[in-house]
Design a protein around this motif. Structure first.
Motif, short mmCIF file in Angstrom:
data_model
loop_
_atom_site.label_atom_id
_atom_site.label_comp_id
_atom_site.label_asym_id
_atom_site.label_seq_id
_atom_site.Cartn_x
_atom_site.Cartn_y
_atom_site.Cartn_z
N THR A 176 3.14 9.19 4.95
CA THR A 176 2.33 8.61 3.88
C THR A 176 3.04 8.67 2.53
O THR A 176 2.39 8.62 1.48
CB THR A 176 0.97 9.32 3.77
OG1 THR A 176 1.19 10.74 3.63
CG2 THR A 176 0.11 9.05 4.99
N ASP A 183 -3.62 4.38 -2.16
CA ASP A 183 -4.85 4.93 -1.59
C ASP A 183 -4.96 6.43 -1.84
O ASP A 183 -3.95 7.15 -1.77
CB ASP A 183 -4.92 4.65 -0.09
CG ASP A 183 -5.27 3.21 0.22
OD1 ASP A 183 -5.30 2.38 -0.72
OD2 ASP A 183 -5.50 2.91 1.40
N GLN A 187 -5.08 -1.97 6.34
CA GLN A 187 -3.76 -1.34 6.33
C GLN A 187 -2.86 -2.01 7.36
O GLN A 187 -2.02 -1.35 7.98
CB GLN A 187 -3.87 0.16 6.61
CG GLN A 187 -4.60 0.95 5.55
CD GLN A 187 -4.58 2.45 5.81
OE1 GLN A 187 -3.76 2.96 6.59
NE2 GLN A 187 -5.46 3.17 5.15
N PRO A 228 2.01 -1.46 4.55
CA PRO A 228 2.12 -0.02 4.25
C PRO A 228 3.55 0.34 3.87
O PRO A 228 4.52 -0.11 4.50
CB PRO A 228 1.72 0.65 5.58
CG PRO A 228 0.97 -0.41 6.34
CD PRO A 228 1.61 -1.71 5.94
N GLY A 237 -7.76 2.58 7.25
CA GLY A 237 -7.65 1.18 7.61
C GLY A 237 -8.61 0.75 8.71
O GLY A 237 -8.51 -0.37 9.21
N MET A 281 0.84 -1.20 0.00
CA MET A 281 0.00 0.00 0.00
C MET A 281 0.87 1.25 0.00
O MET A 281 1.70 1.45 0.90
CB MET A 281 -0.91 0.04 1.22
CG MET A 281 -1.80 1.28 1.29
SD MET A 281 -2.63 1.48 2.89
CE MET A 281 -1.25 1.87 3.96
N ARG A 294 -2.35 -5.59 3.93
CA ARG A 294 -1.40 -4.95 3.01
C ARG A 294 -0.24 -4.39 3.83
O ARG A 294 -0.44 -3.87 4.92
CB ARG A 294 -2.06 -3.80 2.24
CG ARG A 294 -3.15 -4.19 1.30
CD ARG A 294 -3.67 -2.97 0.53
NE ARG A 294 -4.37 -2.02 1.40
CZ ARG A 294 -4.76 -0.80 1.01
NH1 ARG A 294 -4.50 -0.37 -0.22
NH2 ARG A 294 -5.40 -0.01 1.85
#
Length: 345
Positions: free
Chosen positions: A44, A91, A220, A238, A200, A32, A236
């Motif tokens: 992120t 995402d 997540q 991250p 998530g 992800m 997933r």
């Protein structure tokens, strides 16, 4: 990208150790991402150097990079999934998916499955992709899926009933699925439809509703997956700056799913703190260890050689925590399973 290959010299031995091994013929690793760049939030984002190193590693070590829909279809039709299969997902549909990830992946003939919040796209927020850009990517085989309209949480807020929450969830997914079909055509209406939980987070009641609506959903929480994994919340790994170093990446894409036959509870909204998690395995696994998100060991009560209860030694702190269980799978690979916990108080 070969300019990054020198970074991989220290880890190529791993691939030589695991090549040619025979594992369950349905497992894969789903990654992800969010942002791709050097000037977006580290929590992120992956840097461009990191992302290029990831792609180099996958290319040089003969990984199968598939769209997410292909993996689900293989499971549905009971077809084999080749060893070393990796799925790339992103995402929120940030613009850097188009400006940075898309051209790099297109050169390799690979794709990424992007989960779309339709509201910021419709409002033309500057840091998100446009529908035109998505159509361009779709023409090259890239796929787009549902991530709600407003990026709302898929669990009750403090001022709503369970029924009100479920109605909100249904409306959010229906609106975005309609916008995907209007803008991207029937190709956006995959079978099954795909969904990723914002933040998530979810409750079991929301997960059940979303499954009834025909979606396979993504969490997540780190861990490998196979055809026996819970398709209401597929794990997933991250990918962000602090978790995307090439040594960590190589370890994660070579993981295998812990052979779980049953787990209890499956609802991440905890009722008692710390929560107890019971795992029933389909075969004995040696040297299993479980941790919380701080890396602290959990209490482990083996009830048989294939059943274990794990529990944190102290209460978990809000808003979220997780349990992670890992064990050596042989010749350099690891089993890896993650369980999300949501703590409201």
């Amino acid at each position: 990208m070969l300019k990054k290959s020198y970074k991989l010299a220290s880890i190529l031995l791993l691939s030589s150790l695991v090549s040619g091994m025979s594992y369950a013929k349905s497992s894969a690793v789903i990654l992800m991402y969010h942002h791709f760049g050097d000037d977006t939030p580290a929590s992120t984002s992956v840097t461009l150097d990191q992302f290029e190193a990831h792609l180099d590693y996958l290319e040089q070590n003969n990984f199968n990079v598939w769209p997410l829909s292909k993996l689900i279809q293989q499971w549905q039709t009971n077809q084999d999934v080749p060893d070393k299969t990796v799925i790339l997902t992103a995402d929120d549909a940030y613009k850097s998916v188009y400006t940075e990830a898309y051209p790099r992946l297109k050169k390799l003939g690979w794709s990424i499955t992007t989960f779309v919040n339709s509201e910021p796209i419709d409002k033309r927020f500057g840091n998100f992709m446009s529908w035109d850009q998505m159509r361009e990517m779709q023409a090259d085989g890239f796929e787009f899926a549902n991530h709600t309209h407003t990026h709302t949480k898929m669990r009750p807020s403090n001022d709503e009933t369970k029924q009100q929450m479920l109605e909100r969830v249904r409306n959010e997914l229906t609106l975005t699925q309609t916008r995907l079909q209007e803008e991207l055509g029937e190709q956006a209406n995959q079978n099954p439809k795909l969904f990723a939980y914002p933040y998530g987070e979810y409750s079991e009641s929301a997960a059940n509703l979303i499954a009834e609506m025909g979606y396979v959903s993504m969490s997540q929480v780190s861990g490998a997956v196979d055809k026996n994994s819970d398709r209401r919340a597929l794990n997933r790994f991250p990918m962000a700056v602090n978790f995307a170093k090439i040594e960590d990446f190589a370890l994660k894409v070579n993981t295998l799913p812990l052979p779980i036959r049953h787990q209890s509870p499956s609802d991440p909204l905890i009722q008692t703190n710390p929560p107890e998690l019971t795992l029933k395995l389909s075969k004995p696994v040696k040297q299993l260890n479980c941790f919380n998100s701080l890396g602290q060991h959990l209490s482990m009560d083996w009830r048989s050689e294939t059943e274990i209860m794990v529990k944190a030694k102290q209460a978990l702190k809000p808003p979220r925590d997780r349990y992670a269980c890992t064990a050596p799978a042989g010749q350099g690979r690891w089993y890896w399973f993650g369980q999300l916990w949501i703590i409201d108080k």
